[in-house]
Design an enzyme around this catalytic site. Structure first.
Site, short mmCIF file in Angstrom:
data_model
loop_
_atom_site.label_atom_id
_atom_site.label_comp_id
_atom_site.label_asym_id
_atom_site.label_seq_id
_atom_site.Cartn_x
_atom_site.Cartn_y
_atom_site.Cartn_z
CE LYS A 32 -0.69 0.48 4.98
NZ LYS A 32 0.15 1.68 5.12
CB THR A 33 4.00 2.23 1.78
OG1 THR A 33 3.44 1.91 3.05
CG2 THR A 33 4.85 3.49 1.90
CG ASP A 222 -0.80 5.09 5.02
OD1 ASP A 222 -1.43 4.14 4.54
OD2 ASP A 222 0.34 4.97 5.52
CD GLU A 223 -1.88 2.01 8.27
OE1 GLU A 223 -2.94 1.36 8.23
OE2 GLU A 223 -0.76 1.47 8.29
CD GLN A 253 -3.20 -4.77 8.16
OE1 GLN A 253 -2.11 -4.62 8.70
NE2 GLN A 253 -3.36 -4.61 6.86
NE ARG A 563 1.67 -7.61 11.02
CZ ARG A 563 1.34 -6.82 10.01
NH1 ARG A 563 2.19 -5.89 9.59
NH2 ARG A 563 0.20 -6.96 9.37
#
Length: 607
Positions: A32-33, A222-223, A253, A563
């Site tokens: 996504k980044t 973002d987020e 998330q 993770r």
């Protein structure tokens, strides 16, 4: 440089999409980044937007700096992205900049100071004195939580007073009014004010709102699942005119509900921007398919939010290792042995291995196992167990009980309890007969008589963690019935801490990472250990009767599983000495969600 090179077809679609607002539902490890930074670069390269017209909002300075660095590599020779010509930063830094420039229009002097949480708590204490209110009944941290909640929902003191109900709520609203009056007198803002005041400015002065709508025509957030109501309202206001907004998030998330984040903002986005395009980024570039299948099965049980189905081209036959320990010591020893295996046999650097737990208090027994074996470790986002302030405070009570000539402990007790309470405690110790009592009995009695726990509010998330750490000290006390043996064990563990600290520079902090599940979001490791996989721990005991909280615990578990890049190990204990009490816990319900074909149990390994 070709901005679209090395992007997958779906990532290219997300980067190049134009027209209506865009919602990117980006799964864990889906890049996504990368998509967000390439999208900003695409706008600039295609001359759709000047760098100064792009607003890139994140939640941490680290994330903002990472995006700036990536953008600088994509378009290094064209634009100076580190100048004021381009903004990539946190909501708070963005709002601070606006208030320094235009805050005077709602009476905010541009040389305002920003209060941190400590300053705010001190001011609340001052207000309580002015109003002649008892800080035990109106705990400063609880009042601050109330004020923060009001500001996050765009409620000023007048509205809070109108809506207040119940004795405590009515007084909390009055304290809020007095607190804000003082803040205005001191020309000070707290962190929540930075957001609240900008929204207030935009609502009250349309010319200022129009100025920033013209300045920032392209907005990238973002987020988005971590935004609270005031952040959501802020982005909606700025994007209202040109509607060139891209929101990136993943409801699966969303793990910060306890601090005001609302994943439902992802759903509200498509309601407020009815013509929004939604693109799902489901290809994962981090984990093996076995790990993703486990994660997908766990999160699929949630039904209150969109769930992505992650897939990858990364193949591996390594199944998820499950270990049932006899107790918490057996669990910690197993983890230490497995880490030695990964380090010595698989050649994985220690810093690429992480142990994740639900509660900070769980680190204690793991730390001791590592210290005993000489395994270097780094506690991320936390303090080593015996260095936590509340643990040191309680230890000073015990040390003073054992040796009343200990002036260092005496000084710490006075600081922790205050002069009057500490004097009463010292008097109590002189007459306290502990003959025949075990360490844990002495510990419980001393904590009770000192009134130390009155400092903490069990309803406050941070205070609850401190209470859990104090309870975990009871587990150590239970293991060492003689008080001098208990203190000697603590001293030896602290000495091991000291040795590791001195050799830290040589190791260059190359140790196993220990951290909470909450702290692990956004990170990745070759090997992940999820420990304490039991009912009452994960999901946490406080969440068992609330379905919405169970769903958040499930999302927290999902974050932990995703993770892992290559190896995932899950451990639980059939019997656990925790908080000084021995308990028989059922394995976590989340373990039942993982298909058996993905699991290799300890029994299978030894057969």
């Amino acid at each position: 440089m070709d901005i679209l090179k090395d992007l997958s077809p779906i990532q290219r679609e997300a980067v190049t999409f134009q027209g209506s607002p865009l919602l990117l539902l980006a799964g864990a490890g889906s890049g996504k980044t990368r998509v967000l930074t390439h999208r900003a670069a695409y706008f600039i390269e295609k001359k759709l937007a000047k760098p100064s017209e792009i607003l890139l909002l994140t939640f941490t300075n680290k994330a903002a700096n990472e995006m700036k660095d990536r953008l600088s590599k994509i378009i290094p020779t064209i634009y100076d992205l580190k100048s004021n010509n381009f903004f990539a930063g946190t909501f708070h830094s963005f709002c601070c900049r606006i208030l320094r420039t235009d805050g005077h229009k709602i009476g905010i002097n541009n040389n305002f100071v920003i209060y941190d949480s400590g300053d705010s708590e001190d001011l609340v204490k001052r207000v309580l004195i002015d109003l002649d209110l008892d800080p035990k009944e109106f705990k400063p941290s609880s009042i601050l939580y109330f004020i923060e909640n009001c500001k996050n929902n765009y409620k000023n003191p007048s509205i809070a007073i109108q809506e207040a109900s119940g004795f405590w709520g009515e007084y909390a609203a009055k304290i809020y009014r007095q607190y804000q009056k003082r803040m205005d007198e001191f020309n000070a803002l707290d962190f929540n004010d930075l957001l609240f005041k900008v929204v207030d400015l935009f609502v009250k002065d349309e010319s200022v709102l129009d100025k920033y709508q013209e300045k920032f025509k392209y907005i990238l957030v973002d987020e988005y699942q971590d935004t609270n109501q005031i952040q959501y309202y802020l982005t909606k206001l700025i994007a209202k005119k040109y509607r060139q907004i891209t929101a990136v998030g993943d409801a699966s998330q969303a793990i910060y509900g306890w601090r005001g984040a609302d994943y439902k903002n992802l759903v509200s986005f498509t309601t407020d921007f009815k013509d929004a395009k939604t693109i799902n980024l489901e290809e994962n570039y981090r984990s093996t398919q076995i790990i993703l299948d486990a994660a997908n099965n766990i999160i699929s049980k949630n039904n209150s939010h969109p769930v992505l189905n992650l897939f990858t081209n990364k193949k591996s036959k390594d199944l998820i290792q499950i270990f049932e320990a006899k107790n918490e010591v057996d669990e910690a020893d197993y983890i230490a042995d497995r880490i030695n295996f990964y380090y010595n046999d698989v050649r994985i650097p220690l810093k690429n291995i992480v142990v994740l737990y639900r509660m900070n208090a769980q680190s204690r027994v793991i730390e001791e196992a590592f210290l005993k074996r000489g395994i270097p470790y780094v506690l991320l986002g936390g303090t080593r167990f015996y260095e936590r302030a509340e643990v040191k405070d309680v230890l000073s009570l015990i040390r003073y009980f054992a040796n009343q000539k200990d002036k260092m402990s005496e000084t710490r007790i006075i600081k922790a309890l205050g002069k009057i309470k500490s004097k009463n405690f010292f008097e109590h110790i002189k007459t306290y007969d502990a003959n025949g009592l075990k360490t844990v009995q002495v510990l419980e009695s001393i904590i009770l008589k000192s009134g130390y726990l009155n400092r903490y509010d069990p309803k406050d998330e941070d205070d609850q963690k401190r209470i859990e750490n104090i309870k975990e000290l009871k587990s150590v006390a239970t293991s060492f019935p003689v008080i001098n043996d208990f203190l000697e064990n603590v001293a030896l563990v602290q000495q091991e801490y000291s040795i590791q600290e001195k050799s830290k520079k040589k190791e260059n902090r190359d140790g196993v990472r220990l951290m909470t599940l909450h702290g692990s979001k956004g990170l990745e490791f070759e090997v992940v250990f999820l420990v304490g996989f039991e009912e009452g721990i994960l999901p946490h005991a406080r969440c068992l009767i609330d379905e919405a909280q169970i769903e958040e615990e499930r999302r927290l578990c999902y974050v932990g599983v995703t993770r892992a890049k290559d190896f995932l190990e899950i451990t639980y204990a059939s019997k656990r000495l925790f908080f000084g009490k021995s308990s028989l816990n059922e394995p976590s319900r989340f373990l039942l969600d993982i298909p058996k074909k993905l699991i290799l149990s300890q029994n299978q390994k030894t057969s």
